[in-house]
Design an enzyme around this catalytic site. Structure first.
Site, PDB file in Angstrom:
ATOM      1  N   GLU A 176      48.437  78.688  26.435  1.00  0.00           N
ATOM      2  CA  GLU A 176      48.350  77.686  25.361  1.00  0.00           C
ATOM      3  C   GLU A 176      47.246  78.070  24.378  1.00  0.00           C
ATOM      4  O   GLU A 176      47.415  77.959  23.160  1.00  0.00           O
ATOM      5  CB  GLU A 176      48.071  76.305  25.959  1.00  0.00           C
ATOM      6  CG  GLU A 176      49.257  75.751  26.738  1.00  0.00           C
ATOM      7  CD  GLU A 176      48.968  74.465  27.489  1.00  0.00           C
ATOM      8  OE1 GLU A 176      49.924  73.800  27.870  1.00  0.00           O
ATOM      9  OE2 GLU A 176      47.788  74.132  27.713  1.00  0.00           O
ATOM     10  N   GLY A 225      46.405  70.422  32.375  1.00  0.00           N
ATOM     11  CA  GLY A 225      46.940  69.642  33.496  1.00  0.00           C
ATOM     12  C   GLY A 225      48.174  70.301  34.099  1.00  0.00           C
ATOM     13  O   GLY A 225      48.451  70.168  35.288  1.00  0.00           O
TER      14      GLY A 225
HETATM   15  C1  5RP Z   1      49.615  71.773  30.146  1.00  0.00           C
HETATM   16  C2  5RP Z   1      48.904  70.925  29.166  1.00  0.00           C
HETATM   17  C3  5RP Z   1      49.578  69.703  28.677  1.00  0.00           C
HETATM   18  O1  5RP Z   1      49.585  69.708  27.290  1.00  0.00           O
HETATM   19  C4  5RP Z   1      48.832  68.489  29.161  1.00  0.00           C
HETATM   20  O2  5RP Z   1      48.697  68.576  30.568  1.00  0.00           O
HETATM   21  C5  5RP Z   1      49.546  67.212  28.789  1.00  0.00           C
HETATM   22  O3  5RP Z   1      50.728  67.089  29.514  1.00  0.00           O
HETATM   23  P1  5RP Z   1      51.727  65.886  29.365  1.00  0.00           P
HETATM   24  O4  5RP Z   1      52.347  65.992  28.010  1.00  0.00           O
HETATM   25  O5  5RP Z   1      52.730  66.108  30.483  1.00  0.00           O
HETATM   26  O6  5RP Z   1      50.970  64.596  29.543  1.00  0.00           O
HETATM   27  O7  5RP Z   1      47.806  71.211  28.751  1.00  0.00           O
HETATM   28  O8  5RP Z   1      48.834  72.830  30.614  1.00  0.00           O
END
Ligand code: 5RP
Length: 219
Positions: free
Chosen positions: A103, A96
Site C-alpha cells: 500500500e 489491519g
Molecule cells: C489493509 C488496510 C486497510 O485499508 C485497513 O485495514 C482498513 O480496512 P477496512 O476497509 O476493511 O476497514 O490498511 O492493510
C-alpha cells in the site's frame, strides 16, 4: 445505516476521482472491495489498476480489470485506499489487512491519495488501533524489543504471512502525537520492512461514509 453501508457509500463516492483512460492505484480491505465493485462499472473506460495486495488483485481480475505491475508505471494520478484510523491532519494508521508495505509503495507513486472510510475511523490521536509493523521473520524478537523501548507493546500476529513473506507485529498502547517522527523512527529499526503509519505520505482527500451521506474533506 450499518458500518458496511457507510463503507460502501465511501467506496462508491471515490469513483468520481477516476479519470477515463487512467491506471488506478487500488488499496486493500473491505471498504476498498466496495470501490473495486464500483470501478468494475467503468472497466471499459480505464486502462486498468496497480494493486496493493494479492487479495485485491484477485478481486480486480475476477471483475475483468487488467492489472499492471508497479514497475511498469512511472506515476499514477489517483490511489484509493481505506484506513484503520485517520486524524485531522490526514495522518493514518493502516495495515489491519497486513498489506501496508505494498500500500505504501502504490501510495508513493500516486499523485493523489483518496482515503475512503466509515465514520468510526476518525480519531483525535492515533494509536488506539494497534500499529502494524511488517518485519523480516529473522528479526522478529529484536524488532519487538526495540519497539518496547519506544513505549509500545508489540504482539505477534499469529498465523499471518504477508504477501512479501514477512510477519506482522501489532504495537499496542501507543499515543501517537508526532506520527511523522515515529514513522521514521520505527522504519530505521533493522529488520523492519515498513510500519503502518502513513504520515510522510498521508491522504489528500478523505471521503467519510456517515449515516446522512458521504462527507468530503480535502487538505
Ligand atoms: C489493509 C488496510 C486497510 O485499508 C485497513 O485495514 C482498513 O480496512 P477496512 O476497509 O476493511 O476497514 O490498511 O492493510
Amino acid at each position: 445505516m450499518t458500518q458496511d453501508e457507510m463503507k460502501k457509500a465511501a467506496g462508491w463516492a471515490a469513483l468520481e476521482y477516476v479519470q477515463p483512460g487512467s491506471i488506478v492505484g487500488v488499496g486493500t480491505g473491505s471498504t476498498v472491495n466496495h470501490f473495486i465493485d464500483a470501478l468494475a462499472t467503468k472497466k471499459d473506460e480505464i486502462k486498468g489498476a496497480v494493486s496493493s495486495s494479492e487479495a485485491s488483485t484477485e478481486r480486480l481480475k475476477e471483475l475483468g480489470i487488467e492489472i499492471f505491475d508497479a514497475n511498469e508505471v512511472s506515476s499514477l494520478d489517483v490511489y484509493v485506499d481505506g484506513a484503520d484510523e485517520i486524524n485531522a491532519t490526514f495522518d493514518m494508521i493502516k495495515g489491519g489487512g497486513a498489506a501496508l508495505t505494498r500500500e505504501k509503495i502504490v501510495a508513493a507513486i500516486s499523485k493523489s491519495f483518496i482515503c475512503i472510510v466509515d465514520n468510526t475511523k476518525e480519531v483525535d490521536v492515533l494509536g488506539k488501533f494497534p500499529l502494524p509493523v511488517e518485519v523480516i521473520p529473522m528479526a522478529r524478537s529484536y524488532v519487538a524489543r526495540e519497539l518496547v523501548k519506544l513505549g509500545g507493546d508489540p504482539v505477534y500476529r499469529e498465523g499471518v504471512v504477508t504477501d512479501n513473506g514477512n510477519i506482522i507485529l501489532d504495537v499496542h498502547n501507543m499515543q501517537i502525537t508526532d506520527a511523522k517522527a515515529l514513522e521514521t523512527q520505527i522504519n530505521a529499526i533493522v529488520g523492519v520492512v515498513t510500519n503502518g503509519l502513513f504520515a510522510d505520505r498521508g491522504a489528500d482527500v478523505l471521503l467519510i461514509g456517515a449515516p446522512d451521506g458521504v462527507i468530503k474533506k480535502s487538505k
